[in-house]
Write a protein that holds these residues in place. Structure first.
Motif, short mmCIF file in Angstrom:
data_model
loop_
_atom_site.label_atom_id
_atom_site.label_comp_id
_atom_site.label_asym_id
_atom_site.label_seq_id
_atom_site.Cartn_x
_atom_site.Cartn_y
_atom_site.Cartn_z
N GLU A 179 -2.35 11.47 -6.76
CA GLU A 179 -3.58 12.24 -6.24
C GLU A 179 -3.48 12.03 -4.70
O GLU A 179 -4.31 12.61 -3.97
CB GLU A 179 -4.94 11.58 -6.62
CG GLU A 179 -5.35 11.79 -8.00
CD GLU A 179 -5.58 13.62 -8.34
OE1 GLU A 179 -6.13 14.07 -7.65
OE2 GLU A 179 -5.02 13.89 -9.25
N SER A 180 -2.18 11.54 -4.21
CA SER A 180 -2.01 11.23 -2.85
C SER A 180 -1.66 12.52 -1.93
O SER A 180 -1.95 12.63 -0.86
CB SER A 180 -1.09 10.32 -2.55
OG SER A 180 0.20 10.67 -2.87
N ASP A 181 -1.01 13.50 -2.73
CA ASP A 181 -0.58 14.59 -2.12
C ASP A 181 -1.69 15.86 -2.03
O ASP A 181 -2.30 16.13 -3.01
CB ASP A 181 0.58 15.18 -2.92
CG ASP A 181 0.86 16.82 -2.36
OD1 ASP A 181 1.11 16.68 -1.28
OD2 ASP A 181 1.32 17.55 -3.12
N TYR A 217 2.00 1.79 -3.59
CA TYR A 217 0.95 2.24 -4.24
C TYR A 217 0.86 3.70 -3.95
O TYR A 217 0.59 4.51 -4.91
CB TYR A 217 -0.34 1.39 -4.11
CG TYR A 217 -1.53 2.12 -4.92
CD1 TYR A 217 -1.66 1.59 -6.15
CD2 TYR A 217 -2.45 2.71 -4.14
CE1 TYR A 217 -2.87 2.13 -6.67
CE2 TYR A 217 -3.54 3.19 -4.79
CZ TYR A 217 -3.80 2.99 -6.13
OH TYR A 217 -4.74 3.37 -6.90
N ARG A 218 0.78 4.13 -2.79
CA ARG A 218 0.43 5.50 -2.27
C ARG A 218 1.61 6.51 -2.93
O ARG A 218 1.19 7.42 -3.10
CB ARG A 218 0.42 5.67 -0.90
CG ARG A 218 0.10 7.03 -0.36
CD ARG A 218 -0.05 7.35 1.20
NE ARG A 218 1.33 7.20 1.59
CZ ARG A 218 1.37 7.23 2.88
NH1 ARG A 218 0.51 7.39 3.76
NH2 ARG A 218 2.62 7.37 3.28
N ASP A 219 2.90 6.18 -2.86
CA ASP A 219 4.13 6.72 -3.16
C ASP A 219 3.97 7.03 -4.85
O ASP A 219 4.23 8.22 -5.42
CB ASP A 219 5.18 6.22 -3.02
CG ASP A 219 5.64 6.19 -1.67
OD1 ASP A 219 4.99 7.05 -0.75
OD2 ASP A 219 6.64 5.47 -1.08
N GLN A 220 3.26 6.19 -5.52
CA GLN A 220 3.10 6.34 -6.91
C GLN A 220 1.55 7.07 -7.59
O GLN A 220 1.44 7.42 -8.55
CB GLN A 220 3.15 4.93 -7.65
CG GLN A 220 4.31 4.12 -7.36
CD GLN A 220 4.20 2.64 -7.89
OE1 GLN A 220 3.29 2.23 -8.29
NE2 GLN A 220 5.52 2.29 -7.75
N ASP A 221 0.87 7.29 -6.33
CA ASP A 221 -0.45 7.86 -6.63
C ASP A 221 -0.18 9.30 -6.89
O ASP A 221 -0.09 9.93 -5.67
CB ASP A 221 -1.38 7.44 -5.49
CG ASP A 221 -2.76 7.98 -5.77
OD1 ASP A 221 -2.93 8.78 -6.91
OD2 ASP A 221 -3.75 7.89 -4.79
N LEU A 271 0.80 -1.11 -0.03
CA LEU A 271 -0.08 0.11 -0.10
C LEU A 271 0.89 1.28 0.02
O LEU A 271 0.42 2.27 -0.57
CB LEU A 271 -0.91 -0.06 1.28
CG LEU A 271 -2.14 -0.99 1.09
CD1 LEU A 271 -2.75 -1.05 2.61
CD2 LEU A 271 -3.06 -0.69 0.05
N LEU A 272 2.06 1.29 0.69
CA LEU A 272 2.74 2.26 0.73
C LEU A 272 3.74 2.55 -0.54
O LEU A 272 3.32 3.62 -1.01
CB LEU A 272 3.90 2.19 1.69
CG LEU A 272 3.39 2.32 3.22
CD1 LEU A 272 4.64 1.95 4.17
CD2 LEU A 272 2.89 3.65 3.54
#
Length: 78
Positions: free
Chosen positions: A46-48, A40-44, A37-38
């Motif tokens: 839209e996460s920022d 995936y979040r780093d590659q997203d 998940l981390l």
């Protein structure tokens, strides 16, 4: 994310080795899934939250500008 933990293998809660093995298995699975998940979040993109807010604000700013200049119809059609 991961299949449910099958606890049927643990028939006696007094079996310290069995409880520890199940605990270790669950812990390993959770750590692996959190790692995935981390990544995936780093590659997203839209996460920022700040970046997402700026992009949304930019879209709204463009919409308001286009509305005031009469260019909305061409944006809607394209």
């Amino acid at each position: 994310i991961a299949p449910p933990v099958d606890t049927r293998q643990l028939t006696d809660l007094r079996d310290a080795a069995g409880v520890q093995a199940l605990y270790d298995d669950v812990k390993h699975t959770v750590e692996r899934c959190m790692g995935e998940l981390l990544v995936y979040r780093d590659q997203d993109e839209e996460s920022d939250l700040g970046g997402r807010f700026r992009r949304t604000l930019g879209r709204w700013t463009n919409l308001v500008r286009d509305t005031t200049t009469g260019d909305t119809a061409s944006k809607i059609r394209s």
